[in-house]
Scaffold this motif. Structure first.
Motif, PDB file in Angstrom:
ATOM      1  N   LEU A  34       1.155   0.297   9.692  1.00 30.46           N
ATOM      2  CA  LEU A  34       0.682   0.914   8.454  1.00 30.46           C
ATOM      3  C   LEU A  34       1.683   1.942   7.937  1.00 30.46           C
ATOM      4  N   ILE A  82       0.194   0.130  -4.790  1.00 32.95           N
ATOM      5  CA  ILE A  82      -0.852  -0.546  -4.007  1.00 32.95           C
ATOM      6  C   ILE A  82      -0.570  -0.370  -2.515  1.00 32.95           C
ATOM      7  N   PHE A  85      -1.488   3.189  -1.328  1.00 31.48           N
ATOM      8  CA  PHE A  85      -2.900   3.511  -1.229  1.00 31.48           C
ATOM      9  C   PHE A  85      -3.699   2.486  -0.430  1.00 31.48           C
ATOM     10  N   ARG A  86      -3.133   1.321  -0.208  1.00 30.66           N
ATOM     11  CA  ARG A  86      -3.790   0.265   0.570  1.00 30.66           C
ATOM     12  C   ARG A  86      -2.776  -0.358   1.523  1.00 30.66           C
ATOM     13  N   PRO A  87      -2.302   0.399   2.532  1.00 35.03           N
ATOM     14  CA  PRO A  87      -1.270  -0.145   3.428  1.00 35.03           C
ATOM     15  C   PRO A  87      -1.728  -1.371   4.212  1.00 35.03           C
ATOM     16  N   ALA A  88      -3.021  -1.509   4.450  1.00 34.45           N
ATOM     17  CA  ALA A  88      -3.512  -2.700   5.143  1.00 34.45           C
ATOM     18  C   ALA A  88      -3.261  -3.942   4.286  1.00 34.45           C
ATOM     19  N   PHE A  89      -3.345  -3.785   2.969  1.00 34.99           N
ATOM     20  CA  PHE A  89      -3.041  -4.880   2.056  1.00 34.99           C
ATOM     21  C   PHE A  89      -1.581  -5.303   2.205  1.00 34.99           C
TER      22      PHE A  89
END
Length: 179
Positions: A34, A82, A85-89
């Motif tokens: 992450l 993105i 703010f959305r490292p899992a993405f």
């Protein structure tokens, strides 16, 4: 003439930091991945903004290349935000890219497998088996993208550990001016 060998404090400190980093990567593979995704997001935002600024600095905005800078810059900036703010993405996107790469490469290799026949039956069948494994691996990664997210930090941990050990060896046994 023999090289003068003495203790190198910088190599010792770098080695310790690298080994600590490797331990962190081994103990927290998800956090490591992450963190990499966030770093990639920062790079994407910066590079995207650089391309957008380059677009506005160019006097002749009629060429396709210049407009391509703007489009890629906007897309990179959005993707970077993105990822921030959305490292899992980011992890899923990266894993899917790897899966598609493996699948496409395996299918392409299997379609063109006849080119391997002149190398001999053993190589031919080995190539078939390896490409089928690559295909299966790509499908598994597509179905379970966190496999990539966990394996990359382990590879990073191994690389950091190897480099850290090398720096420690250099600290005690290497030439003084080599870092």
């Amino acid at each position: 003439m023999a090289e003068k060998k003495s203790f190198n404090w910088i190599s010792l400190l770098v080695g310790i930091v690298l080994i600590v980093g490797s331990v962190f990567a081994f103990m927290n593979p998800v956090a490591t991945f992450l963190t990499l995704a966030i770093m990639l997001g920062i790079v994407a935002v910066v590079r995207g903004l650089m391309l957008i600024i380059a677009f506005f600095r160019v006097n002749d905005r009629t060429t396709i290349k210049v407009w391509f800078f703007l489009i890629v810059g906007i897309l990179l900036t959005i993707l970077g935000i993105i990822f921030l703010f959305r490292p899992a993405f980011a992890a899923v996107v990266f894993a899917i890219m790897v899966a598609v790469w493996f699948i496409v490469d395996a299918v392409n290799n299997l379609i063109n497998i006849d080119r391997i026949k002149p190398a001999g039956k053993g190589i031919y069948f080995l190539s078939i088996v390896l490409n089928l494994l690559l295909l299966v691996g790509g499908i598994i990664i597509a179905l379970h993208p966190w496999i990539v997210g966990i394996s990359i930090p382990i590879i990073i941990g191994i690389a950091l550990m190897a480099s850290g050990i090398q720096h420690l060896v250099l600290a005690f046994f290497g030439p003084r001016d080599l870092v």
